[in-house]
Design an enzyme around this catalytic site. Sequence first.
Site, PDB file in Angstrom:
ATOM      1  N   ASP A 109       0.823  -1.216   0.000  1.00  0.00           N
ATOM      2  CA  ASP A 109       0.000   0.000   0.000  1.00  0.00           C
ATOM      3  C   ASP A 109       0.855   1.263   0.000  1.00  0.00           C
ATOM      4  O   ASP A 109       0.497   2.260   0.598  1.00  0.00           O
ATOM      5  CB  ASP A 109      -0.952  -0.018   1.205  1.00  0.00           C
ATOM      6  N   LYS A 160       3.778   0.802  16.311  1.00  0.00           N
ATOM      7  CA  LYS A 160       2.767   1.787  16.731  1.00  0.00           C
ATOM      8  C   LYS A 160       2.865   2.144  18.223  1.00  0.00           C
ATOM      9  O   LYS A 160       1.937   1.871  19.007  1.00  0.00           O
ATOM     10  CB  LYS A 160       1.366   1.286  16.368  1.00  0.00           C
ATOM     11  N   ASP A 219       2.136   5.967   2.526  1.00  0.00           N
ATOM     12  CA  ASP A 219       1.295   4.782   2.700  1.00  0.00           C
ATOM     13  C   ASP A 219      -0.141   5.266   2.473  1.00  0.00           C
ATOM     14  O   ASP A 219      -0.573   6.217   3.117  1.00  0.00           O
ATOM     15  CB  ASP A 219       1.503   4.288   4.142  1.00  0.00           C
TER      16      ASP A 219
HETATM   17  N1  GDD Z   1      -1.185 -11.665   2.793  1.00  0.00           N
HETATM   18  C1  GDD Z   1      -1.474 -10.866   3.824  1.00  0.00           C
HETATM   19  N2  GDD Z   1      -2.115 -11.401   4.914  1.00  0.00           N
HETATM   20  N3  GDD Z   1      -1.146  -9.547   3.783  1.00  0.00           N
HETATM   21  C2  GDD Z   1      -1.460  -8.768   4.841  1.00  0.00           C
HETATM   22  C3  GDD Z   1      -2.139  -9.269   5.992  1.00  0.00           C
HETATM   23  C4  GDD Z   1      -2.493 -10.668   6.013  1.00  0.00           C
HETATM   24  O1  GDD Z   1      -3.075 -11.190   6.962  1.00  0.00           O
HETATM   25  N4  GDD Z   1      -2.307  -8.237   6.877  1.00  0.00           N
HETATM   26  C5  GDD Z   1      -1.760  -7.151   6.305  1.00  0.00           C
HETATM   27  N5  GDD Z   1      -1.273  -7.436   5.066  1.00  0.00           N
HETATM   28  C6  GDD Z   1      -0.627  -6.508   4.135  1.00  0.00           C
HETATM   29  C7  GDD Z   1      -1.491  -5.292   3.849  1.00  0.00           C
HETATM   30  O2  GDD Z   1      -2.324  -5.530   2.717  1.00  0.00           O
HETATM   31  C8  GDD Z   1      -0.481  -4.185   3.606  1.00  0.00           C
HETATM   32  O3  GDD Z   1      -0.072  -4.093   2.253  1.00  0.00           O
HETATM   33  C9  GDD Z   1       0.723  -4.616   4.446  1.00  0.00           C
HETATM   34  O4  GDD Z   1       0.524  -6.005   4.770  1.00  0.00           O
HETATM   35  C10 GDD Z   1       0.861  -3.798   5.742  1.00  0.00           C
HETATM   36  O5  GDD Z   1      -0.355  -3.839   6.453  1.00  0.00           O
HETATM   37  P1  GDD Z   1      -1.092  -2.496   6.930  1.00  0.00           P
HETATM   38  O6  GDD Z   1      -2.364  -2.910   7.564  1.00  0.00           O
HETATM   39  O7  GDD Z   1      -1.148  -1.513   5.832  1.00  0.00           O
HETATM   40  O8  GDD Z   1      -0.109  -2.036   8.077  1.00  0.00           O
HETATM   41  P2  GDD Z   1       0.205  -0.564   8.594  1.00  0.00           P
HETATM   42  O9  GDD Z   1       0.224   0.406   7.484  1.00  0.00           O
HETATM   43  O10 GDD Z   1      -0.690  -0.268   9.731  1.00  0.00           O
HETATM   44  O11 GDD Z   1       1.696  -0.739   9.176  1.00  0.00           O
HETATM   45  C11 GDD Z   1       2.703  -1.331   8.389  1.00  0.00           C
HETATM   46  O12 GDD Z   1       3.223  -0.417   7.440  1.00  0.00           O
HETATM   47  C12 GDD Z   1       3.897   0.736   7.994  1.00  0.00           C
HETATM   48  C13 GDD Z   1       4.395   1.556   6.827  1.00  0.00           C
HETATM   49  O13 GDD Z   1       3.352   1.990   6.069  1.00  0.00           O
HETATM   50  C14 GDD Z   1       3.831  -1.817   9.334  1.00  0.00           C
HETATM   51  O14 GDD Z   1       4.721  -2.587   8.549  1.00  0.00           O
HETATM   52  C15 GDD Z   1       4.563  -0.637   9.975  1.00  0.00           C
HETATM   53  O15 GDD Z   1       5.660  -1.104  10.733  1.00  0.00           O
HETATM   54  C16 GDD Z   1       5.063   0.312   8.894  1.00  0.00           C
HETATM   55  O16 GDD Z   1       5.686   1.451   9.476  1.00  0.00           O
HETATM   56 MG    MG Z   2      -0.290   0.385   5.512  1.00  0.00          MG
END
Ligand code: GDD
Ligand code: MG
Length: 349
Positions: A109, A160, A219
């Site tokens: 994303d 977080k 993001d």
């Molecule tokens: N296959 C799969 N299965 N993918 C997953 C799953 C799952 O169960 N859960 C989440 N994802 C994918 C999401 O589609 C996304 O592309 C990515 O993993 C990260 O998940 P997000 O839900 O977007 O996490 P976030 O934005 O709150 O936090 C993450 O991204 C940040 C940077 O944007 C973490 O990695 C943070 O540490 C990071 O700073």
């Molecule tokens: Mg994200």
Amino acid sequence: MKAIILIGGFGTRLRPLTCTRPKALFPIVNKPLLQWTLEKLAQGGVTEVILAVNKLTKFHIKQQRLSKCGLKIKFSLDPPKTPLGTAGPIKKAEKIIGHDEPFLVLNGDLITEISYSEILQSHAEGKAVATIALHEVEDPSRYGVAELADGNRIKRFIEKPPKGTEPSKLINAGVYVLSPKIFEYIPTDKAVSMEREVFPRLAEEKKLYGHQVCGLWIDIGKPEDYLQTNKMLLESCADKNPKSSKFECKEPVALGKGVSIGEKSVIGPCTVLGKNVTVGRNVQIRDSVVFEDAKIGDDTVVVGALIGEAAYVGKKARISEGCIVADHAKVKDGAKLHEKVSVCPAKEI
Ligand code: GDD
Ligand code: MG
């Protein structure tokens, strides 16, 4: 070189638009986010991409007929009843990834200018099992935060952290390189979080490193971030639109193929209209993204909003900041939506 893209999340913060499409397929200036990512991977020397998806995401991606950009693309599916989190899908893809060399992991994303070869280089130089691209932000509490020891080693990784307790402003940019040794750290067939379980353990064992990056990084996870992403890319890549005597475009504006705009309408600034969008007369749309096939009636105002695919907004309506009108929803003539109102897919109001 192989890369795995994590795109099996539910995109809850972008509902109700994610009720009908995965985050990775949201259009960014009229091109699906995943297409931007595949193009960047191909340019960065990656040859094989594994898409870690759930069943629905896989279905939507297949429907889109994206250009593969010369990449070999494989799907790795989370089990239907158990989304595997951010580390589980990597373990699941162990056989496809293999044990020959380090590989790249991307959150699906993101729009970034991060150089994949630089982070791979940095990983190759050290003793890391994981090397995370670190990006500096003003508010790190929404992300995974790294505390550095001397040099580039990460001594603590906190996902977080509560606001005010963040040990630094350096966050996990959602791009990292892993060595095959990582497979020993992830149990099989269960949901595992890379950020809450694996990275903290690697930090304790002194096997987690960072590589600081700068430049464009965003993001798209929340509606305001998604709008901001479109704005940033509009500013850097949108072509100027030809002048029309009928309507006005306040640049930057991107118009998809087959868009029609009525007399006296003003589009922009910072607005994207998708393919075949129809806009009536005397309409104002700014700071907004309108997905393909949507229709906006005469004398309507849309400000800072997201209008879904084939949605219909009637005449003399007002859609205010932060509103989301989901796919196929219908906002009738004269309706006024106050700030941050969401309309579910196919709902009529
Ligand atoms: N296959 C799969 N299965 N993918 C997953 C799953 C799952 O169960 N859960 C989440 N994802 C994918 C999401 O589609 C996304 O592309 C990515 O993993 C990260 O998940 P997000 O839900 O977007 O996490 P976030 O934005 O709150 O936090 C993450 O991204 C940040 C940077 O944007 C973490 O990695 C943070 O540490 C990071 O700073
Ligand atoms: Mg994200």
